[in-house]
Scaffold this motif. Sequence first.
Motif, PDB file in Angstrom:
ATOM      1  N   ASP A  65      10.733 -11.857   7.937  1.00 23.98           N
ATOM      2  CA  ASP A  65      11.709 -12.938   7.759  1.00 23.98           C
ATOM      3  C   ASP A  65      13.111 -12.497   8.187  1.00 23.98           C
ATOM      4  OD1 ASP A  65       9.748 -14.607   6.821  1.00 23.98           O
ATOM      5  OD2 ASP A  65      10.276 -14.379   4.698  1.00 23.98           O
ATOM      6  N   SER A  66      13.347 -11.186   8.215  1.00 22.39           N
ATOM      7  CA  SER A  66      14.634 -10.652   8.668  1.00 22.39           C
ATOM      8  C   SER A  66      14.667 -10.408  10.170  1.00 22.39           C
ATOM      9  CB  SER A  66      14.943  -9.338   7.929  1.00 22.39           C
ATOM     10  OG  SER A  66      15.090  -9.552   6.547  1.00 22.39           O
ATOM     11  N   GLY A  67      13.593 -10.790  10.862  1.00 18.27           N
ATOM     12  CA  GLY A  67      13.598 -10.708  12.320  1.00 18.27           C
ATOM     13  C   GLY A  67      12.812  -9.563  12.915  1.00 18.27           C
ATOM     14  N   HIS A  68      12.146  -8.759  12.076  1.00 15.34           N
ATOM     15  CA  HIS A  68      11.405  -7.609  12.589  1.00 15.34           C
ATOM     16  C   HIS A  68       9.934  -7.972  12.799  1.00 15.34           C
ATOM     17  CE1 HIS A  68      15.035  -5.293  11.976  1.00 15.34           C
ATOM     18  NE2 HIS A  68      15.111  -5.796  10.748  1.00 15.34           N
ATOM     19  N   LYS A  69       9.226  -7.147  13.571  1.00 19.91           N
ATOM     20  CA  LYS A  69       7.890  -7.506  14.044  1.00 19.91           C
ATOM     21  C   LYS A  69       6.820  -6.698  13.320  1.00 19.91           C
ATOM     22  CE  LYS A  69       5.096  -7.773  18.274  1.00 19.91           C
ATOM     23  NZ  LYS A  69       4.760  -9.201  18.124  1.00 19.91           N
ATOM     24  N   PRO A  70       5.916  -7.366  12.577  1.00 21.87           N
ATOM     25  CA  PRO A  70       4.915  -6.647  11.786  1.00 21.87           C
ATOM     26  C   PRO A  70       3.588  -6.434  12.518  1.00 21.87           C
ATOM     27  CG  PRO A  70       4.942  -8.947  11.126  1.00 21.87           C
ATOM     28  CD  PRO A  70       5.951  -8.802  12.241  1.00 21.87           C
ATOM     29  N   ILE A  71       2.999  -5.292  12.237  1.00 20.59           N
ATOM     30  CA  ILE A  71       1.617  -5.015  12.632  1.00 20.59           C
ATOM     31  C   ILE A  71       0.846  -4.717  11.346  1.00 20.59           C
ATOM     32  CG2 ILE A  71       0.053  -3.523  13.917  1.00 20.59           C
ATOM     33  CD1 ILE A  71       2.395  -2.797  15.735  1.00 20.59           C
ATOM     34  N   ALA A  72      -0.162  -5.505  11.076  1.00 23.46           N
ATOM     35  CA  ALA A  72      -1.031  -5.248   9.927  1.00 23.46           C
ATOM     36  C   ALA A  72      -2.271  -4.524  10.435  1.00 23.46           C
ATOM     37  CB  ALA A  72      -1.419  -6.552   9.242  1.00 23.46           C
ATOM     38  N   LEU A  73      -2.473  -3.320   9.953  1.00 24.92           N
ATOM     39  CA  LEU A  73      -3.614  -2.522  10.381  1.00 24.92           C
ATOM     40  C   LEU A  73      -4.706  -2.607   9.325  1.00 24.92           C
ATOM     41  CD1 LEU A  73      -3.615   0.966  12.007  1.00 24.92           C
ATOM     42  CD2 LEU A  73      -5.064   0.540  10.023  1.00 24.92           C
ATOM     43  N   VAL A  74      -5.872  -3.080   9.727  1.00 25.88           N
ATOM     44  CA  VAL A  74      -7.037  -3.068   8.842  1.00 25.88           C
ATOM     45  C   VAL A  74      -7.902  -1.889   9.273  1.00 25.88           C
ATOM     46  CG1 VAL A  74      -8.983  -4.369   7.935  1.00 25.88           C
ATOM     47  CG2 VAL A  74      -6.888  -5.560   8.592  1.00 25.88           C
ATOM     48  N   GLY A  75      -8.129  -0.960   8.355  1.00 28.52           N
ATOM     49  CA  GLY A  75      -8.691   0.336   8.703  1.00 28.52           C
ATOM     50  C   GLY A  75     -10.195   0.378   8.806  1.00 28.52           C
ATOM     51  N   GLY A  76     -10.735  -0.130   9.904  1.00 29.44           N
ATOM     52  CA  GLY A  76     -12.171  -0.041  10.105  1.00 29.44           C
ATOM     53  C   GLY A  76     -12.660   1.389  10.229  1.00 29.44           C
ATOM     54  N   ALA A  77     -11.767   2.294  10.674  1.00 30.75           N
ATOM     55  CA  ALA A  77     -12.116   3.717  10.757  1.00 30.75           C
ATOM     56  C   ALA A  77     -11.803   4.437   9.455  1.00 30.75           C
ATOM     57  CB  ALA A  77     -11.368   4.365  11.920  1.00 30.75           C
ATOM     58  N   THR A  78     -10.565   4.337   8.993  1.00 33.93           N
ATOM     59  CA  THR A  78     -10.188   5.019   7.751  1.00 33.93           C
ATOM     60  C   THR A  78     -10.963   4.486   6.551  1.00 33.93           C
ATOM     61  OG1 THR A  78      -8.255   3.531   7.807  1.00 33.93           O
ATOM     62  CG2 THR A  78      -7.890   5.840   8.382  1.00 33.93           C
ATOM     63  N   GLY A  79     -11.389   3.218   6.612  1.00 34.99           N
ATOM     64  CA  GLY A  79     -12.194   2.663   5.531  1.00 34.99           C
ATOM     65  C   GLY A  79     -13.569   3.287   5.435  1.00 34.99           C
ATOM     66  N   LEU A  80     -14.031   3.904   6.523  1.00 32.19           N
ATOM     67  CA  LEU A  80     -15.316   4.596   6.491  1.00 32.19           C
ATOM     68  C   LEU A  80     -15.202   5.956   5.801  1.00 32.19           C
ATOM     69  CD1 LEU A  80     -16.493   3.792  10.119  1.00 32.19           C
ATOM     70  CD2 LEU A  80     -17.658   3.067   8.019  1.00 32.19           C
ATOM     71  N   ILE A  81     -13.970   6.429   5.620  1.00 29.54           N
ATOM     72  CA  ILE A  81     -13.723   7.740   5.011  1.00 29.54           C
ATOM     73  C   ILE A  81     -13.159   7.590   3.597  1.00 29.54           C
ATOM     74  CG2 ILE A  81     -12.442   9.900   5.219  1.00 29.54           C
ATOM     75  CD1 ILE A  81     -14.635   9.405   7.371  1.00 29.54           C
ATOM     76  N   GLY A  82     -12.035   6.904   3.487  1.00 33.51           N
ATOM     77  CA  GLY A  82     -11.397   6.691   2.186  1.00 33.51           C
ATOM     78  C   GLY A  82     -10.370   7.747   1.860  1.00 33.51           C
ATOM     79  N   ASP A  83      -9.198   7.289   1.438  1.00 33.09           N
ATOM     80  CA  ASP A  83      -8.126   8.185   1.020  1.00 33.09           C
ATOM     81  C   ASP A  83      -8.565   8.951  -0.223  1.00 33.09           C
ATOM     82  OD1 ASP A  83      -5.621   9.335   1.039  1.00 33.09           O
ATOM     83  OD2 ASP A  83      -4.711   7.730  -0.140  1.00 33.09           O
ATOM     84  N   PRO A  84      -8.333  10.267  -0.276  1.00 34.08           N
ATOM     85  CA  PRO A  84      -8.743  11.033  -1.464  1.00 34.08           C
ATOM     86  C   PRO A  84      -8.146  10.471  -2.753  1.00 34.08           C
ATOM     87  CG  PRO A  84      -8.084  12.512   0.294  1.00 34.08           C
ATOM     88  CD  PRO A  84      -7.723  11.128   0.748  1.00 34.08           C
ATOM     89  N   ARG A  85      -8.982  10.331  -3.757  1.00 37.40           N
ATOM     90  CA  ARG A  85      -8.538   9.870  -5.072  1.00 37.40           C
ATOM     91  C   ARG A  85      -8.430  11.057  -6.019  1.00 37.40           C
ATOM     92  NH1 ARG A  85     -12.967   5.449  -6.541  1.00 37.40           N
ATOM     93  NH2 ARG A  85     -14.222   7.319  -6.181  1.00 37.40           N
ATOM     94  N   MET A  86      -7.581  10.916  -7.016  1.00 35.55           N
ATOM     95  CA  MET A  86      -7.453  11.954  -8.039  1.00 35.55           C
ATOM     96  C   MET A  86      -8.766  12.141  -8.796  1.00 35.55           C
ATOM     97  SD  MET A  86      -4.268  13.118  -8.098  1.00 35.55           S
ATOM     98  CE  MET A  86      -2.559  12.661  -7.803  1.00 35.55           C
ATOM     99  N   SER A  87      -9.497  11.050  -8.979  1.00 34.71           N
ATOM    100  CA  SER A  87     -10.662  11.057  -9.871  1.00 34.71           C
ATOM    101  C   SER A  87     -11.898  11.701  -9.266  1.00 34.71           C
ATOM    102  CB  SER A  87     -10.996   9.629 -10.300  1.00 34.71           C
ATOM    103  OG  SER A  87     -11.216   8.811  -9.168  1.00 34.71           O
ATOM    104  N   GLY A  88     -11.934  11.836  -7.940  1.00 34.15           N
ATOM    105  CA  GLY A  88     -13.106  12.463  -7.344  1.00 34.15           C
ATOM    106  C   GLY A  88     -13.514  11.814  -6.043  1.00 34.15           C
ATOM    107  N   GLU A  89     -14.564  12.359  -5.452  1.00 30.37           N
ATOM    108  CA  GLU A  89     -15.033  11.945  -4.135  1.00 30.37           C
ATOM    109  C   GLU A  89     -15.497  10.485  -4.135  1.00 30.37           C
ATOM    110  OE1 GLU A  89     -15.622  13.631  -0.185  1.00 30.37           O
ATOM    111  OE2 GLU A  89     -14.757  14.470  -2.024  1.00 30.37           O
ATOM    112  N   ARG A  90     -15.148   9.779  -3.079  1.00 28.27           N
ATOM    113  CA  ARG A  90     -15.603   8.402  -2.914  1.00 28.27           C
ATOM    114  C   ARG A  90     -17.060   8.379  -2.446  1.00 28.27           C
ATOM    115  NH1 ARG A  90     -11.530   4.501  -2.434  1.00 28.27           N
ATOM    116  NH2 ARG A  90      -9.405   5.338  -2.317  1.00 28.27           N
ATOM    117  N   VAL A  91     -17.747   7.317  -2.787  1.00 23.58           N
ATOM    118  CA  VAL A  91     -19.062   7.054  -2.214  1.00 23.58           C
ATOM    119  C   VAL A  91     -18.838   6.361  -0.868  1.00 23.58           C
ATOM    120  CG1 VAL A  91     -21.233   5.805  -2.469  1.00 23.58           C
ATOM    121  CG2 VAL A  91     -20.151   6.857  -4.476  1.00 23.58           C
ATOM    122  N   LEU A  92     -19.396   6.924   0.193  1.00 22.69           N
ATOM    123  CA  LEU A  92     -19.187   6.355   1.523  1.00 22.69           C
ATOM    124  C   LEU A  92     -19.987   5.074   1.691  1.00 22.69           C
ATOM    125  CD1 LEU A  92     -19.302   9.554   3.780  1.00 22.69           C
ATOM    126  CD2 LEU A  92     -17.309   8.392   2.828  1.00 22.69           C
TER     127      LEU A  92
END
Length: 424
Positions: A65-92
């Motif tokens: 709204d302030s005039g800048h140009k957005p790119i929304a990235l949907v992580g089809g690659a990073t979603g296959l891995i998952g950001d490390p969580r404090m609680s433990g390993e993600r199920v792939l």
Amino acid sequence: MTQIRANALDELSWRGLVALSTDEDALRASLAAGPVTYYCGFDPTAPSLHMGNLVQLLTMRRLQDSGHKPIALVGGATGLIGDPRMSGERVLNDHETVAAWVDRIRDQVQRFLSFDGDNAAVVVNNLDWTSPMSALDFLREVGKNFRVNRMLAKESVSARLNSEAGISFTEFSYQLLQGMDFYQLYRRYGCTLQTGGSDQWGNLTAGADLTHRIEGISLHALATPLITKADGTKFGKTEGGAIWLDPEMTSPYAFYQFWLNAEDSKVGDYLKIFTFRSQDEITALEEAAKERPAQREAQRALAEDITTLVHGEETMHRVRAASQALFGSGDLTTLDASTLSDAVRELPSASISSGTHSVVDLFAATGLVDSKSAARRAVTEGGAYVNNLKVDTTEAVVDTADLLHNRWILLRRGRKSLAVVEVG
């Protein structure tokens, strides 16, 4: 227009949306000289985005709204891995599941950004540039530019290394993948700013560092604070889990009620973060919350604005009417079956067969009172209601004619204690 672009950072600041920045003065100058192309990433680790993601979507919209140009990235690659969580390993999750979630999340993201004009939004999928790259190329072109000692310093990585579970190389490598995203978006779109939550700071700066090493230029990162409730717990979490944007995962009625029940001490913050009301409007609502807390004017404004934003104005009017009707300020018979079903879903309940039943028995069966004698007292004291009609005798009964949508009977004790009886 230059001033509007430059003021984008001030707008985010007064709304409490700036926690960390790589270089605030340089970022301000870049925004003023703009328009700046910026991005935020959303990993498909679930079939829907949640309230934490909405903070980022609205931050993106404010910058747009302030005039800048957005790119929304949907992580089809990073979603296959998952950001490390404090609680433990993600199920792939398998490739088909992640691909389906990518489509769902892309649809959600598109509702909050504008795709018209000179600064129209773009939605991208990082699988497009990650999938064609071989493991050897990835290690040579990306991995070579990362330093393990810095990667180990990331909070979630450090915590996992010191736990019994440890951390897999797969999740440890997540930083490289996200860092490559920023570099690729810089090359493809001239993207120079990444936004995200403060818990993602290590990932945000990873991309800036990678691009600096390869291209010798400085990119910007801006992190919003983690939003918490008054008790300090992570925002958007309840005993039942996250507050989802998908109406099938969190009903619009439950969504509306979540905001309506916001604490007085936090409602001003939420209005700044989740609505587009002006500073003067929010200040007035904050004063109302202090001076007339029982009227909950600020909470109602918050619930109405954000429910409209996420679910649309028509749905907001429907769930607002349901909320009012359940607590005695509206006509229950005007509610459609779907809205009423959502509204009573979390209430204490009892199942009955068709026929005639004692109101006293039903109050006791649902747990609204501890016993039948307590139910009789509630009736005699004038505090018992069936479908918002006061019960005036302990001998009162309900039958098929009292059913709402041929299915439910709503019981209320006093002003706020509700339960539902359903014909099974």
